[in-house]
Write a protein that holds these residues in place. Structure first.
Motif, PDB file in Angstrom:
ATOM      1  N   ASN A   5       0.806  -1.219   0.000  1.00 39.98           N
ATOM      2  CA  ASN A   5       0.000   0.000   0.000  1.00 39.98           C
ATOM      3  C   ASN A   5       0.830   1.256   0.000  1.00 39.98           C
ATOM      4  OD1 ASN A   5      -2.416  -1.404   0.023  1.00 39.98           O
ATOM      5  ND2 ASN A   5      -2.417  -1.602   2.267  1.00 39.98           N
ATOM      6  N   SER A   6       2.153   1.102   0.032  1.00 39.65           N
ATOM      7  CA  SER A   6       3.008   2.293   0.013  1.00 39.65           C
ATOM      8  C   SER A   6       2.887   2.992  -1.326  1.00 39.65           C
ATOM      9  CB  SER A   6       4.466   1.911   0.286  1.00 39.65           C
ATOM     10  OG  SER A   6       4.947   1.126  -0.785  1.00 39.65           O
ATOM     11  N   LEU A   7       3.150   4.271  -1.363  1.00 41.82           N
ATOM     12  CA  LEU A   7       3.020   5.084  -2.569  1.00 41.82           C
ATOM     13  C   LEU A   7       3.926   4.580  -3.686  1.00 41.82           C
ATOM     14  CD1 LEU A   7       1.836   7.530  -4.011  1.00 41.82           C
ATOM     15  CD2 LEU A   7       3.649   8.927  -2.966  1.00 41.82           C
ATOM     16  N   SER A   8       5.154   4.219  -3.353  1.00 36.62           N
ATOM     17  CA  SER A   8       6.100   3.766  -4.379  1.00 36.62           C
ATOM     18  C   SER A   8       5.642   2.462  -5.012  1.00 36.62           C
ATOM     19  CB  SER A   8       7.497   3.595  -3.775  1.00 36.62           C
ATOM     20  OG  SER A   8       7.470   2.617  -2.744  1.00 36.62           O
ATOM     21  N   ASN A   9       5.091   1.565  -4.173  1.00 41.13           N
ATOM     22  CA  ASN A   9       4.611   0.294  -4.731  1.00 41.13           C
ATOM     23  C   ASN A   9       3.389   0.509  -5.634  1.00 41.13           C
ATOM     24  OD1 ASN A   9       6.548  -1.210  -3.487  1.00 41.13           O
ATOM     25  ND2 ASN A   9       5.320  -1.624  -1.642  1.00 41.13           N
ATOM     26  N   ARG A  10       2.564   1.442  -5.234  1.00 39.64           N
ATOM     27  CA  ARG A  10       1.414   1.749  -6.082  1.00 39.64           C
ATOM     28  C   ARG A  10       1.851   2.312  -7.428  1.00 39.64           C
ATOM     29  NH1 ARG A  10      -3.070   4.584  -2.083  1.00 39.64           N
ATOM     30  NH2 ARG A  10      -3.508   2.719  -0.797  1.00 39.64           N
ATOM     31  N   LEU A  11       2.815   3.208  -7.359  1.00 35.53           N
ATOM     32  CA  LEU A  11       3.319   3.805  -8.606  1.00 35.53           C
ATOM     33  C   LEU A  11       3.966   2.751  -9.494  1.00 35.53           C
ATOM     34  CD1 LEU A  11       4.852   7.141  -7.252  1.00 35.53           C
ATOM     35  CD2 LEU A  11       2.742   6.841  -8.580  1.00 35.53           C
ATOM     36  N   THR A  12       4.703   1.832  -8.863  1.00 29.67           N
ATOM     37  CA  THR A  12       5.347   0.758  -9.625  1.00 29.67           C
ATOM     38  C   THR A  12       4.306  -0.126 -10.306  1.00 29.67           C
ATOM     39  OG1 THR A  12       7.228   0.725  -8.119  1.00 29.67           O
ATOM     40  CG2 THR A  12       6.885  -1.233  -9.494  1.00 29.67           C
ATOM     41  N   THR A  13       3.252  -0.440  -9.577  1.00 32.57           N
ATOM     42  CA  THR A  13       2.184  -1.271 -10.127  1.00 32.57           C
ATOM     43  C   THR A  13       1.494  -0.576 -11.295  1.00 32.57           C
ATOM     44  OG1 THR A  13       1.791  -2.265  -7.957  1.00 32.57           O
ATOM     45  CG2 THR A  13       0.034  -2.483  -9.595  1.00 32.57           C
ATOM     46  N   ILE A  14       1.217   0.715 -11.121  1.00 34.84           N
ATOM     47  CA  ILE A  14       0.574   1.476 -12.192  1.00 34.84           C
ATOM     48  C   ILE A  14       1.477   1.548 -13.415  1.00 34.84           C
ATOM     49  CG2 ILE A  14      -0.252   3.772 -12.864  1.00 34.84           C
ATOM     50  CD1 ILE A  14      -1.162   4.137  -9.925  1.00 34.84           C
ATOM     51  N   ALA A  15       2.781   1.771 -13.170  1.00 32.39           N
ATOM     52  CA  ALA A  15       3.728   1.860 -14.278  1.00 32.39           C
ATOM     53  C   ALA A  15       3.792   0.539 -15.038  1.00 32.39           C
ATOM     54  CB  ALA A  15       5.117   2.251 -13.749  1.00 32.39           C
ATOM     55  N   CYS A  16       3.836  -0.580 -14.302  1.00 29.96           N
ATOM     56  CA  CYS A  16       3.865  -1.901 -14.959  1.00 29.96           C
ATOM     57  C   CYS A  16       2.598  -2.132 -15.769  1.00 29.96           C
ATOM     58  CB  CYS A  16       4.025  -3.000 -13.897  1.00 29.96           C
ATOM     59  SG  CYS A  16       5.658  -3.019 -13.109  1.00 29.96           S
ATOM     60  N   PHE A  17       1.474  -1.703 -15.212  1.00 36.43           N
ATOM     61  CA  PHE A  17       0.209  -1.863 -15.929  1.00 36.43           C
ATOM     62  C   PHE A  17       0.203  -1.046 -17.230  1.00 36.43           C
ATOM     63  CE2 PHE A  17      -4.100  -0.261 -16.747  1.00 36.43           C
ATOM     64  CZ  PHE A  17      -4.756  -1.454 -16.965  1.00 36.43           C
ATOM     65  N   LEU A  18       0.666   0.204 -17.120  1.00 35.65           N
ATOM     66  CA  LEU A  18       0.709   1.054 -18.305  1.00 35.65           C
ATOM     67  C   LEU A  18       1.652   0.492 -19.364  1.00 35.65           C
ATOM     68  CD1 LEU A  18       0.720   4.613 -16.657  1.00 35.65           C
ATOM     69  CD2 LEU A  18      -1.155   3.481 -17.866  1.00 35.65           C
ATOM     70  N   ILE A  19       2.796  -0.042 -18.921  1.00 36.58           N
ATOM     71  CA  ILE A  19       3.745  -0.645 -19.866  1.00 36.58           C
ATOM     72  C   ILE A  19       3.109  -1.840 -20.565  1.00 36.58           C
ATOM     73  CG2 ILE A  19       5.899  -1.954 -20.032  1.00 36.58           C
ATOM     74  CD1 ILE A  19       7.002  -0.166 -17.791  1.00 36.58           C
ATOM     75  N   ALA A  20       2.382  -2.642 -19.804  1.00 40.10           N
ATOM     76  CA  ALA A  20       1.711  -3.806 -20.395  1.00 40.10           C
ATOM     77  C   ALA A  20       0.676  -3.372 -21.415  1.00 40.10           C
ATOM     78  CB  ALA A  20       1.056  -4.643 -19.288  1.00 40.10           C
ATOM     79  N   VAL A  21      -0.089  -2.311 -21.079  1.00 41.99           N
ATOM     80  CA  VAL A  21      -1.093  -1.797 -22.021  1.00 41.99           C
ATOM     81  C   VAL A  21      -0.428  -1.277 -23.278  1.00 41.99           C
ATOM     82  CG1 VAL A  21      -2.815   0.004 -22.400  1.00 41.99           C
ATOM     83  CG2 VAL A  21      -2.781  -1.251 -20.227  1.00 41.99           C
ATOM     84  N   ILE A  22       0.666  -0.532 -23.095  1.00 40.78           N
ATOM     85  CA  ILE A  22       1.395   0.016 -24.248  1.00 40.78           C
ATOM     86  C   ILE A  22       1.910  -1.103 -25.134  1.00 40.78           C
ATOM     87  CG2 ILE A  22       3.466   1.284 -24.952  1.00 40.78           C
ATOM     88  CD1 ILE A  22       3.044   3.046 -22.445  1.00 40.78           C
ATOM     89  N   LEU A  23       2.483  -2.145 -24.545  1.00 40.82           N
ATOM     90  CA  LEU A  23       2.992  -3.281 -25.323  1.00 40.82           C
ATOM     91  C   LEU A  23       1.876  -3.969 -26.098  1.00 40.82           C
ATOM     92  CD1 LEU A  23       5.548  -4.867 -22.807  1.00 40.82           C
ATOM     93  CD2 LEU A  23       6.054  -3.630 -24.919  1.00 40.82           C
ATOM     94  N   ILE A  24       0.721  -4.118 -25.453  1.00 40.24           N
ATOM     95  CA  ILE A  24      -0.421  -4.746 -26.134  1.00 40.24           C
ATOM     96  C   ILE A  24      -0.856  -3.892 -27.323  1.00 40.24           C
ATOM     97  CG2 ILE A  24      -2.863  -5.368 -25.906  1.00 40.24           C
ATOM     98  CD1 ILE A  24      -2.242  -6.153 -22.992  1.00 40.24           C
ATOM     99  N   VAL A  25      -0.965  -2.578 -27.099  1.00 38.48           N
ATOM    100  CA  VAL A  25      -1.387  -1.677 -28.169  1.00 38.48           C
ATOM    101  C   VAL A  25      -0.381  -1.708 -29.325  1.00 38.48           C
ATOM    102  CG1 VAL A  25      -1.783   0.743 -28.812  1.00 38.48           C
ATOM    103  CG2 VAL A  25      -2.707  -0.153 -26.655  1.00 38.48           C
TER     104      VAL A  25
END
Length: 222
Positions: A5-25
């Motif tokens: 729940n820490s801010l850095s972990n949340r940001l990391t998770t969001i970044a990984c998600f965005l990277i995955a979306v970008i790769l799919i696109v």
């Protein structure tokens, strides 16, 4: 201790998600671009094949026309003076050079017909065979110039699909007869349509009504 729940972990998770979306696109876009590119090149190959087949057809057809026209010119010079052997010799030369299955030379005055297929045949009795009654003779005479029939199944050649090149023969502007050459389209199909043949494709020629004119499989013609 790891805290999700820490801010850095949340940001990391969001970044990984965005990277995955970008790769799919990116992969989806790349797939569709590749698909469009493949379709484009396949279409260009088909167009090139059509162009090549059309060019070869024109070349084949023109060569037959030239040979029949040259034959008519030669016969116009010798028809009145040559004997039967000399006429057959001229017809045989044209038959071999043009790849015709049968060559006819019918005379207007006598109704005599010189025919070459697998052998030399001289029909000099119009009551039994009169070339002047045949479509290839009458159509060329009426047209006054070279004519090419539509493809048809020849009874003489056991149902083979053929076309006939016919041209009137004149001597000093006097009509003396008609010479014709019968050409087997199965031979044309094997020689020309092979240009469009591959492991995954073949070439065929259809008329505006969808009738098969030329095909590698002779049974599908007409």
């Amino acid at each position: 201790m790891f805290k999700f729940n820490s801010l850095s972990n949340r940001l990391t998770t969001i970044a990984c998600f965005l990277i995955a979306v970008i790769l799919i696109v990116v992969n989806v876009i790349s797939y569709y671009e590749s698909k469009q590119s493949t379709s484009y090149y396949l279409e260009e190959i088909q167009k090139k094949t059509m162009h090549d087949v059309n060019y070869m057809y024109s070349s084949y057809s023109n060569s037959k026309r030239i040979i029949i026209e040259s034959l008519a010119h030669s016969l116009s010079k010798i028809a009145y003076n040559a004997n039967d052997r000399e006429i057959f010799s001229v017809l045989d030369t044209a038959k071999r050079s043009g790849g015709f299955d049968t060559v006819h030379f019918g005379l207007e005055d006598s109704g005599k017909d010189y025919q070459i297929d697998t052998k030399f045949n001289l029909h000099n009795n119009p009551n039994k065979f009169d070339p002047r009654t045949r479509p290839w003779y009458k159509e060329a005479k009426a047209a006054g110039k070279l004519i090419v029939t539509d493809p048809y199944k020849s009874i003489v050649l056991n149902g083979q699909v053929v076309v006939t090149y016919s041209i009137p023969v004149f001597n000093d502007n006097k009509f003396i007869g008609v010479v014709s050459g019968v050409y087997n389209l199965n031979t044309f199909s094997k020689d020309v349509l092979a240009l469009g043949h591959s492991d995954s494709s073949y070439a065929g020629v259809y008329d505006k009504d969808g009738v098969v004119i030329f095909h590698e499989d002779q049974k599908r013609m007409l």
